[in-house]
Design a protein around this motif. Sequence first.
Motif, PDB file in Angstrom:
ATOM      1  N   LEU A  27     -90.421 -27.618   0.822  1.00 50.60           N
ATOM      2  CA  LEU A  27     -90.129 -29.053   0.731  1.00 50.60           C
ATOM      3  C   LEU A  27     -89.025 -29.446   1.705  1.00 50.60           C
ATOM      4  CD1 LEU A  27     -90.310 -29.516  -3.145  1.00 50.60           C
ATOM      5  CD2 LEU A  27     -92.040 -30.141  -1.453  1.00 50.60           C
ATOM      6  N   GLU A  28     -88.068 -28.522   1.917  1.00 49.98           N
ATOM      7  CA  GLU A  28     -86.993 -28.784   2.887  1.00 49.98           C
ATOM      8  C   GLU A  28     -87.566 -28.847   4.303  1.00 49.98           C
ATOM      9  OE1 GLU A  28     -82.687 -26.916   4.248  1.00 49.98           O
ATOM     10  OE2 GLU A  28     -83.659 -26.156   2.434  1.00 49.98           O
ATOM     11  N   LEU A  29     -88.557 -27.977   4.576  1.00 49.62           N
ATOM     12  CA  LEU A  29     -89.227 -27.994   5.880  1.00 49.62           C
ATOM     13  C   LEU A  29     -89.926 -29.343   6.089  1.00 49.62           C
ATOM     14  CD1 LEU A  29     -90.257 -26.460   8.446  1.00 49.62           C
ATOM     15  CD2 LEU A  29     -92.245 -25.811   7.076  1.00 49.62           C
ATOM     16  N   GLU A  30     -90.594 -29.828   5.041  1.00 50.33           N
ATOM     17  CA  GLU A  30     -91.271 -31.131   5.135  1.00 50.33           C
ATOM     18  C   GLU A  30     -90.261 -32.249   5.403  1.00 50.33           C
ATOM     19  OE1 GLU A  30     -94.082 -31.875   1.866  1.00 50.33           O
ATOM     20  OE2 GLU A  30     -95.516 -31.258   3.391  1.00 50.33           O
ATOM     21  N   SER A  31     -89.121 -32.151   4.745  1.00 49.14           N
ATOM     22  CA  SER A  31     -88.071 -33.152   4.930  1.00 49.14           C
ATOM     23  C   SER A  31     -87.527 -33.098   6.359  1.00 49.14           C
ATOM     24  CB  SER A  31     -86.946 -32.920   3.922  1.00 49.14           C
ATOM     25  OG  SER A  31     -85.925 -33.867   4.092  1.00 49.14           O
ATOM     26  N   ASN A  32     -87.338 -31.885   6.890  1.00 48.54           N
ATOM     27  CA  ASN A  32     -86.828 -31.718   8.254  1.00 48.54           C
ATOM     28  C   ASN A  32     -87.819 -32.214   9.302  1.00 48.54           C
ATOM     29  OD1 ASN A  32     -84.488 -30.620   7.279  1.00 48.54           O
ATOM     30  ND2 ASN A  32     -85.151 -28.482   7.515  1.00 48.54           N
ATOM     31  N   GLN A  33     -89.106 -32.236   8.929  1.00 53.97           N
ATOM     32  CA  GLN A  33     -90.139 -32.762   9.826  1.00 53.97           C
ATOM     33  C   GLN A  33     -90.182 -34.292   9.768  1.00 53.97           C
ATOM     34  OE1 GLN A  33     -93.550 -30.644   8.304  1.00 53.97           O
ATOM     35  NE2 GLN A  33     -93.270 -28.921   9.714  1.00 53.97           N
ATOM     36  N   GLN A  34     -89.211 -34.843   9.012  1.00 56.90           N
ATOM     37  CA  GLN A  34     -89.049 -36.307   8.884  1.00 56.90           C
ATOM     38  C   GLN A  34     -90.268 -36.986   8.268  1.00 56.90           C
ATOM     39  OE1 GLN A  34     -87.743 -37.624  12.788  1.00 56.90           O
ATOM     40  NE2 GLN A  34     -85.613 -37.300  12.174  1.00 56.90           N
ATOM     41  N   LYS A  35     -90.865 -36.283   7.299  1.00 57.06           N
ATOM     42  CA  LYS A  35     -91.962 -36.896   6.548  1.00 57.06           C
ATOM     43  C   LYS A  35     -91.392 -37.945   5.615  1.00 57.06           C
ATOM     44  CE  LYS A  35     -95.462 -33.304   6.683  1.00 57.06           C
ATOM     45  NZ  LYS A  35     -96.473 -32.591   5.919  1.00 57.06           N
ATOM     46  N   ALA A  36     -92.179 -38.955   5.329  1.00 57.51           N
ATOM     47  CA  ALA A  36     -91.742 -40.023   4.422  1.00 57.51           C
ATOM     48  C   ALA A  36     -91.542 -39.459   3.025  1.00 57.51           C
ATOM     49  CB  ALA A  36     -92.783 -41.134   4.381  1.00 57.51           C
ATOM     50  N   THR A  37     -90.615 -40.070   2.294  1.00 52.42           N
ATOM     51  CA  THR A  37     -90.362 -39.632   0.917  1.00 52.42           C
ATOM     52  C   THR A  37     -91.639 -39.673   0.098  1.00 52.42           C
ATOM     53  OG1 THR A  37     -88.136 -40.546   1.074  1.00 52.42           O
ATOM     54  CG2 THR A  37     -88.921 -40.024  -1.126  1.00 52.42           C
ATOM     55  N   SER A  38     -92.466 -40.696   0.315  1.00 56.82           N
ATOM     56  CA  SER A  38     -93.716 -40.811  -0.443  1.00 56.82           C
ATOM     57  C   SER A  38     -94.639 -39.623  -0.172  1.00 56.82           C
ATOM     58  CB  SER A  38     -94.429 -42.119  -0.100  1.00 56.82           C
ATOM     59  OG  SER A  38     -94.644 -42.215   1.294  1.00 56.82           O
ATOM     60  N   SER A  39     -94.626 -39.092   1.064  1.00 60.26           N
ATOM     61  CA  SER A  39     -95.452 -37.929   1.408  1.00 60.26           C
ATOM     62  C   SER A  39     -94.950 -36.680   0.682  1.00 60.26           C
ATOM     63  CB  SER A  39     -95.438 -37.683   2.914  1.00 60.26           C
ATOM     64  OG  SER A  39     -95.981 -38.783   3.591  1.00 60.26           O
ATOM     65  N   ILE A  40     -93.614 -36.538   0.617  1.00 60.26           N
ATOM     66  CA  ILE A  40     -93.037 -35.375  -0.075  1.00 60.26           C
ATOM     67  C   ILE A  40     -93.312 -35.467  -1.571  1.00 60.26           C
ATOM     68  CG2 ILE A  40     -90.899 -34.111  -0.569  1.00 60.26           C
ATOM     69  CD1 ILE A  40     -89.892 -35.076   2.203  1.00 60.26           C
ATOM     70  N   VAL A  41     -93.244 -36.681  -2.121  1.00 62.65           N
ATOM     71  CA  VAL A  41     -93.578 -36.880  -3.544  1.00 62.65           C
ATOM     72  C   VAL A  41     -95.018 -36.448  -3.804  1.00 62.65           C
ATOM     73  CG1 VAL A  41     -93.967 -38.641  -5.325  1.00 62.65           C
ATOM     74  CG2 VAL A  41     -91.889 -38.715  -3.952  1.00 62.65           C
ATOM     75  N   ARG A  42     -95.926 -36.784  -2.887  1.00 64.02           N
ATOM     76  CA  ARG A  42     -97.340 -36.379  -3.043  1.00 64.02           C
ATOM     77  C   ARG A  42     -97.476 -34.862  -2.975  1.00 64.02           C
ATOM     78  NH1 ARG A  42     -98.565 -41.009  -0.077  1.00 64.02           N
ATOM     79  NH2 ARG A  42     -98.741 -39.860   1.876  1.00 64.02           N
ATOM     80  N   SER A  43     -96.697 -34.216  -2.085  1.00 59.52           N
ATOM     81  CA  SER A  43     -96.723 -32.748  -1.992  1.00 59.52           C
ATOM     82  C   SER A  43     -96.298 -32.123  -3.312  1.00 59.52           C
ATOM     83  CB  SER A  43     -95.782 -32.261  -0.879  1.00 59.52           C
ATOM     84  OG  SER A  43     -96.262 -32.627   0.382  1.00 59.52           O
ATOM     85  N   VAL A  44     -95.209 -32.648  -3.895  1.00 57.23           N
ATOM     86  CA  VAL A  44     -94.707 -32.121  -5.168  1.00 57.23           C
ATOM     87  C   VAL A  44     -95.766 -32.292  -6.257  1.00 57.23           C
ATOM     88  CG1 VAL A  44     -92.981 -32.430  -6.996  1.00 57.23           C
ATOM     89  CG2 VAL A  44     -92.261 -32.454  -4.604  1.00 57.23           C
TER      90      VAL A  44
END
Length: 265
Positions: A27-44
């Motif tokens: 999830l930290e990698l996704e955040s570092n790739q500057q993905k939108a918060t909504s995209s990270i929420v979908r990943s979770v």
Amino acid sequence: MQFIAFLETRKIDKFTVITRQIIVDFLELESNQQKATSSIVRSVTSLRKFFQYLVEEGIIQNDPMELIDAPKKSEHLPEVLSTSEVEKLLNSPDTSKPLGIRNRAILELMYATGLRVSEVINIQLADLHLSLGLIQTIGKGQKERIVPIGDKAISWVEKYLNNIRPRLLKKQQSNFLFLNHHGRKLTRQGIWKNLKADVLRAGIEKNVTPHTLRHSFATHILENGADLRIVQELLGHSDISTTQIYTHLSKRRLAEIYGKYHPRA
């Protein structure tokens, strides 16, 4: 699939060895790739369901997602027009033409009442109580409400009703207030298309949608001292927490005014 690709880079080929820390790293990698918060929420959410499935199938014993919280979605405040921008927009239809008068009546009505575009296109003649300054409407969840409408909007609606609507109707019959040039009920897409042309004509550079007028209506009456409960009633919100976003807009506007006019800001 992105998670499995990440596991391959870590040379992890068994779900049984996945720990909370491995998921946090992903999830930290996704955040570092500057993905939108909504995209990270979908990943979770996806991973949570996936690991629940693995537990149910007996593939793993412990669910590493149990201690993972989804990030809070960032709050996107809606675009709002200033009062001067609203004035420009309301004056933009060409009222020398029949459809210009209709479009002006629609814009005036939307800004005066805060109605949703779906509510506007479904207004029927029987819903108008212009002598009382009121309109009936059916909102979300089939909830009926009565909304006041101001004198200027009434004036334009009456001008459209008396002079333009009979010409659009020709020899047809319709109970709907707003009609297209074929004499049929105006659609959401029709209002959207006409609004885009009016925004362009007004020289407004913001991303304006039919809902922008609703947001502007709510924000402006709050800025002028309206009670939040009254705004909730006018907008037809079942939950006041939905209406509270407009208090954020009002505060943002106050901050802008402060920053612009205070000599030490």
